[in-house]
Design a protein around this motif. Structure first.
Motif, mmCIF file in Angstrom:
data_model
loop_
_atom_site.group_PDB
_atom_site.id
_atom_site.type_symbol
_atom_site.label_atom_id
_atom_site.label_comp_id
_atom_site.label_asym_id
_atom_site.label_seq_id
_atom_site.Cartn_x
_atom_site.Cartn_y
_atom_site.Cartn_z
ATOM 1 N N GLY A 111 0.845 -1.190 0.000
ATOM 2 C CA GLY A 111 0.000 0.000 0.000
ATOM 3 C C GLY A 111 0.877 1.235 0.000
ATOM 4 N N ASP A 112 0.240 2.396 -0.138
ATOM 5 C CA ASP A 112 1.003 3.647 -0.155
ATOM 6 C C ASP A 112 1.600 3.924 1.226
ATOM 7 O OD1 ASP A 112 -1.891 3.688 -0.049
ATOM 8 O OD2 ASP A 112 -1.729 5.782 0.505
ATOM 9 N N GLY A 113 0.902 3.521 2.293
ATOM 10 C CA GLY A 113 1.487 3.660 3.621
ATOM 11 C C GLY A 113 2.631 2.671 3.771
ATOM 12 N N ASP A 114 2.389 1.460 3.372
ATOM 13 C CA ASP A 114 3.371 0.371 3.489
ATOM 14 C C ASP A 114 4.669 0.691 2.727
ATOM 15 O OD1 ASP A 114 3.427 -2.406 4.606
ATOM 16 O OD2 ASP A 114 3.813 -2.952 2.519
ATOM 17 N N VAL A 137 1.723 -1.268 -5.964
ATOM 18 C CA VAL A 137 1.233 -0.474 -4.836
ATOM 19 C C VAL A 137 -0.220 -0.109 -5.096
ATOM 20 C CG1 VAL A 137 1.379 1.771 -3.664
ATOM 21 C CG2 VAL A 137 3.442 0.430 -4.030
ATOM 22 N N MET A 138 -1.095 -0.499 -4.186
ATOM 23 C CA MET A 138 -2.514 -0.135 -4.260
ATOM 24 C C MET A 138 -2.626 1.205 -3.540
ATOM 25 S SD MET A 138 -4.210 -3.834 -3.473
ATOM 26 C CE MET A 138 -3.925 -5.235 -4.566
ATOM 27 N N ASN A 139 -2.660 2.279 -4.312
ATOM 28 C CA ASN A 139 -2.421 3.631 -3.797
ATOM 29 C C ASN A 139 -3.733 4.402 -3.592
ATOM 30 O OD1 ASN A 139 -1.487 6.199 -3.298
ATOM 31 N ND2 ASN A 139 -0.188 6.313 -5.127
ATOM 32 N N ASN A 140 -4.132 4.556 -2.318
ATOM 33 C CA ASN A 140 -5.379 5.293 -2.037
ATOM 34 C C ASN A 140 -5.149 6.602 -1.284
ATOM 35 O OD1 ASN A 140 -4.757 4.264 0.462
ATOM 36 N ND2 ASN A 140 -6.376 2.715 0.450
ATOM 37 N N GLY A 141 -3.882 6.943 -1.024
ATOM 38 C CA GLY A 141 -3.568 8.221 -0.375
ATOM 39 C C GLY A 141 -3.852 8.259 1.113
ATOM 40 N N VAL A 142 -4.282 7.141 1.674
ATOM 41 C CA VAL A 142 -4.563 7.086 3.119
ATOM 42 C C VAL A 142 -4.107 5.744 3.708
ATOM 43 C CG1 VAL A 142 -6.568 8.647 3.216
ATOM 44 C CG2 VAL A 142 -6.912 6.237 2.635
ATOM 45 N N TYR A 143 -4.040 5.720 5.030
ATOM 46 C CA TYR A 143 -3.860 4.457 5.730
ATOM 47 C C TYR A 143 -5.271 3.907 5.954
ATOM 48 C CZ TYR A 143 0.734 6.405 7.198
ATOM 49 O OH TYR A 143 1.986 6.953 7.251
ATOM 50 N N GLY A 144 -5.769 3.135 5.012
ATOM 51 C CA GLY A 144 -7.141 2.645 5.106
ATOM 52 C C GLY A 144 -7.371 1.789 6.347
ATOM 53 N N LEU A 145 -6.471 0.852 6.591
ATOM 54 C CA LEU A 145 -6.679 -0.111 7.680
ATOM 55 C C LEU A 145 -6.769 0.562 9.045
ATOM 56 C CD1 LEU A 145 -6.849 -3.288 8.046
ATOM 57 C CD2 LEU A 145 -4.502 -3.139 8.812
HETATM 58 MG MG LIG Z 1 -3.277 3.222 1.573
#
Ligand SMILES: [Mg+2]
Ligand SMILES: Cc1ncc(C[n+]2csc(CCOP(=O)(O)OP(=O)(O)O)c2C)c(N)n1
Ligand code: SF4
Length: 351
Positions: A111-114, A137-145
């Motif tokens: 992820g983007d955070g990862d 990278v599955m990039n959503n601009g946030v820490y979804g989890l």
């Molecule tokens: Mg993310």
């Protein structure tokens, strides 16, 4: 973690690929992600790509870090090797696995955070070392989890769901991958499967560090007005520079295009990438040109997608390190522990 296995019943007429598997055979457990999460679409694209490439499931190793994105390997390729590592540490575990056995296809999911926060150093070194892998990278601009904090890829000025403004400059992983020497660099959108599936196929055929940044909206925390990672924003600002048709080496090429509208890139394994140019001036063989193009268009708020750079003759970590061809688990004890006389010889050669 999900524990819900999908029923193993297949319709008897489901189409099989050249190695005898149906598309269902490449699926995993039932996803527990939010309905509409972009990550589920990327999982579906991975399933489609691996099925279409006729890859036997046991030939793939999927590794990930921590996050909603890093949970997805549980939802695809259920019969492949898998390792859910620690937050931001997927690249080093994958590098070790790859050095031990170069015969598998390595899929790194992050992820983007990862990758852009805790794992930025790990990401950088996997790219600069040329680890032969597909890094998604599955990039959503946030820490979804962890409930939607801005991540390091959030654009400056973008708004959180509660209205807070992000004042930090973004980390652009595509620009970094280009600068660090990745030999296949692409960006796509989870909502554009027609673009994403052939990109994943071409990346799997690529024999070096292949990086794909996939903008993947988080419907729970980052899909509102003011976000630059929402479905609406990406659809409105998506500037695809090309569309690729991927042809594995064995396939006869019989599609006709107008002369000059298509650029062919023959990869090292004989597979062919046919690039239908949407921006005539864009050259995916020019690393510096790609970096400049990205910066210019990013400054205008555009999301540049497509195959951004490819080196058709890549080298990887094994070539740089002159490692043994055979997987280490096939070597005997004498080859793995060559005794003191061999060590003496090496030491003598270094004096
Ligand atoms: Mg993310
Ligand atoms: C060492 C460590 N630090 C922090 C966390 C908490 N944590 C879990 S997931 C996550 C961020 C995930 O964001 P991203 O990689 O973008 O994945 P997403 O959920 O958005 O798909 C964080 C900070 C953790 N699990 N481990
Ligand atoms: S919180 Fe966001 S990233 Fe996580 S599953 Fe839900 S929509 Fe997807």
């Amino acid at each position: 973690m999900t524990y819900i296995a999908k029923p193993r019943l297949h319709h008897p007429t489901l189409q099989r690929n050249a190695v005898g598997y149906t598309r269902r055979d490449y699926e995993g457990k039932i996803s527990t992600l939010c309905a509409g999460c972009g990550h589920d679409s990327i999982s579906a694209a991975i399933i489609q790509a691996v099925w279409e490439l006729d890859v036997q499931p046991h030939r793939v190793a999927k590794l990930s870090g921590i996050g909603c994105s890093s949970k997805t390997p549980d939802y695809f390729l259920g019969a492949s090797h898998g390792f859910n590592t620690v937050h931001g540490r997927m690249p080093s575990v994958l590098t070790g696995a790859n050095l031990a056995n170069r015969e598998l296809l390595y899929l790194g999911i992050s992820g983007d955070g990862d990758s852009a926060s805790i794992g930025l150093g790990q990401f950088a070194h996997a790219m600069r070392r040329g680890v032969n892998m597909v890094y998604i990278v599955m990039n959503n601009g946030v820490y979804g989890l962890t409930k939607g904090q801005f991540s390091a890829t959030a654009d400056k000025g973008s708004k959180s769901k509660k209205g807070a403004i992000n004042n930090d400059s973004p980390v652009d992983l595509v620009s970094l991958a280009l600068q660090l020497g990745a030999t296949f660099v692409a960006r796509s959108f989870s909502g554009d499967k027609a673009q994403l599936v052939p990109l994943i196929e071409a990346a799997l055929a690529h024999q070096g560090a292949a990086f794909i940044d996939v903008i993947s909206p988080c419907v729970a925390f980052n899909n509102h007005a003011g976000s630059t990672k929402s479905y609406d924003y990406v659809r409105e600002h998506n500037e695809a520079v090309n569309r690729i048709d991927f042809m594995p080496y064995r396939e006869e090429i019989n599609t006709d295009y107008a002369p000059g509208s298509v650029q062919e890139v023959v990869q090292h394994d004989g597979s062919v990438l046919r690039l239908r140019k949407l921006h005539a001036e864009y050259d995916p063989n020019n690393r510096i040109g790609a970096m400049n193009y990205l910066q210019e268009h990013q400054a205008k708020g555009e999301v540049v997608t497509g195959l951004l750079f490819v080196d058709p003759e890549p080298e990887d970590l094994h070539a740089y390190s002159n490692t043994v061809q055979a997987p280490l688990n096939t070597l005997g004890v004498n080859e793995l522990c060559p005794k003191s006389a061999a060590l003496e010889k090496i030491n003598a050669s270094l004096r």
